[in-house]
Design an enzyme around this catalytic site. Structure first.
Site, mmCIF file in Angstrom:
data_model
loop_
_atom_site.group_PDB
_atom_site.id
_atom_site.type_symbol
_atom_site.label_atom_id
_atom_site.label_comp_id
_atom_site.label_asym_id
_atom_site.label_seq_id
_atom_site.Cartn_x
_atom_site.Cartn_y
_atom_site.Cartn_z
ATOM 1 N N SER A 301 30.357 22.450 -2.961
ATOM 2 C CA SER A 301 29.581 22.185 -1.745
ATOM 3 C C SER A 301 30.431 21.544 -0.644
ATOM 4 O O SER A 301 31.311 22.194 -0.095
ATOM 5 C CB SER A 301 28.378 21.313 -2.110
ATOM 6 O OG SER A 301 27.457 21.237 -1.051
ATOM 7 N N ASP A 312 41.852 27.352 6.074
ATOM 8 C CA ASP A 312 41.761 28.375 7.124
ATOM 9 C C ASP A 312 42.459 27.955 8.406
ATOM 10 O O ASP A 312 42.948 28.808 9.160
ATOM 11 C CB ASP A 312 40.298 28.695 7.419
ATOM 12 C CG ASP A 312 39.684 29.603 6.361
ATOM 13 O OD1 ASP A 312 40.392 29.932 5.379
ATOM 14 O OD2 ASP A 312 38.506 29.977 6.499
ATOM 15 N N LYS A 326 29.416 26.593 -4.678
ATOM 16 C CA LYS A 326 28.092 26.274 -4.143
ATOM 17 C C LYS A 326 28.185 26.288 -2.621
ATOM 18 O O LYS A 326 28.592 25.319 -1.998
ATOM 19 C CB LYS A 326 27.587 24.913 -4.616
ATOM 20 C CG LYS A 326 26.192 24.594 -4.090
ATOM 21 C CD LYS A 326 25.774 23.174 -4.417
ATOM 22 C CE LYS A 326 24.412 22.864 -3.808
ATOM 23 N NZ LYS A 326 24.421 22.903 -2.329
#
Length: 436
Positions: A301, A312, A326
């Protein structure tokens, strides 16, 4: 009659149908509705619900009050959607608030459901569970003398929580272990520390985030400031292993602390207010020093949001194993002054557009956790091993040697944590490459 029914809310209509169906003659003689079109309520299904409820009220072996039946119906309706949607009564809602603030009484385990059993997502640092050796991926099959199979997640969590000082026996299944393992844990007041830090070597820091709580970003600033007292930070290891997640805003703030610009995360859902984008503001707490982020299958999460954002944006190298996966957003929606529902309303996406859900974050460098041991341990004794041996007067004598400034208190991490050892070596290589 039908037109007036269709104007009622779902809740009002359900109650109205239940009341009508208590008169079995109405249910038997009511004409089937015209075929349902988009936006109309499924009256046949509501009548079925009412008939089932009436059968339970009339013939179930024990009397059950209507309030309990309706609450159980709500719980079932939500639990069948996904593993994270749930009905929160007054106690559940209080427990949720306690968990996000970091203070509650229990065992210290973040759990989910898998195949009818309770699966350990991760043990929380410095809790009875972590001290007893509970591992991410363990399957809990019994709590005390009660089988977990058939329990809801809320029921299992309720059994695990209790008064500090009370013991609870857990029976668990562990991968690559043939027989079930029994562990006795003593409940404790869980005051989970969100952040820990230490200096690995002069110039190289380590920060562990155990979970994302309300004050995690503020605690991160304090941890980095403490590391800087030992000297300039030339590289940082950010440890998100076995971090079960927590608050979305906390994950955004932590990511922002290491980024000067760029998208951090965005969410997409059916409702307009579920489509959100979070961007970094100028200012990097490390001033661009290289980072390595540690992740594993217990990183979930909010931890995956941070890992994905730093990956990224090419701010950090990710090392370890694939994360938990998740990638859904839960919104707590009050339905009364004391009750609420926790409903999955959106999915997370990393800056490059990757969905975390059921995929997880893949590390840049796959590095399985392994314990480093000598293949041929020495059985020879040295003079320094003998009882009452004389000191040599040098600074390196075991009796008088002081640890070099900036070293961690326990150097065993080099043998016990190969991933951290590898992360430090990568940081050094990144710094040398940058200098070149």
């Amino acid at each position: 009659m039908k037109k007036s029914l269709r104007r009622l809310s779902v809740t009002t209509l359900a109650i109205y149908v239940v009341a009508l169906c208590l008169n079995s003659a109405w249910c038997a003689t009511a004409k089937p509705p015209t075929p349902k079109t988009e936006g109309q309520l499924p009256l046949d299904d509501l009548r079925t619900f009412a008939r089932v409820m009436e059968q339970i009220r009339a013939t179930y072996v024990e009397e059950v009050d209507d309030k309990t039946l309706l609450e159980n119906a709500i719980r079932g309706m939500l639990s069948e959607l996904d593993p994270h949607s749930a009905y929160l009564d007054e106690k559940d809602f209080s427990d949720l608030q306690s968990a996000t603030s970091g203070e509650f009484a229990g065992l210290g385990i973040e759990v989910g459901m898998e195949d009818g059993f309770v699966k350990v997502i991760s043990p929380i640092d410095d809790t009875p569970a972590s001290r007893a050796g509970i591992e991410s991926g363990d399957i809990i099959i019994k709590l005390g003398d009660k089988s977990v199979q058939g329990m809801s997640l809320d029921e299992a969590v309720s059994l695990m929580r209790g008064k500090a000082g009370e013991a609870l026996n857990l029976t668990i299944l562990r991968q690559h272990v043939e027989k079930p393992i029994e562990v006795t844990l003593v409940r404790d007041a869980i005051k989970a520390r969100s952040i820990k830090q230490k200096t690995l070597e002069p110039g190289y820091g380590y920060v562990r985030i155990a979970q994302f709580q309300i004050n995690t970003a503020e605690d991160l600033n304090s941890a980095i400031a403490a590391l800087k007292k030992d000297g300039a930070i030339q590289g940082l290891v950010l440890d998100l292993r076995n971090n079960p997640g927590g608050l979305l805003q906390s994950a955004v703030d932590v990511s922002d602390a290491f980024l000067n610009k760029g998208l951090i995360v965005y969410t997409k859902g059916r409702a307009a207010n579920s489509n959100l984008r979070y961007n970094a503001e100028p200012g990097d707490i490390l001033g661009g020093a290289p980072m390595v982020v540690l992740i594993n299958d217990g990183s979930a999460s909010a931890a995956e949001i941070v890992a994905g954002a730093l990956q990224d944006n090419r701010r950090a190298v990710l090392l370890g194993t694939n994360s938990f996966g998740k990638g859904s957003v839960q919104t707590v929606v009050p339905i009364s002054e004391t009750k609420a529902i926790k409903l999955t309303t959106a999915l997370y996406y990393t800056p490059s557009g990757r969905s975390i859900q059921a995929e997880g974050i893949k590390p840049d460098i796959v590095d399985e956790h392994a314990k480093i041991t000598s293949l041929q341990p020495s059985l020879r004794a040295a003079e320094s091993d003998l009882d009452k041996h004389l000191g040599n007067g040098n600074a390196t004598d075991k009796k008088s040697a002081a640890k070099p400034k900036g070293k961690v208190d326990d150097d065993n991490w080099r043998q016990d944590d190969n991933q951290l050892h590898d992360a430090l070596n990568i940081l050094k290589a990144m710094r040398l490459s940058k200098r070149a």
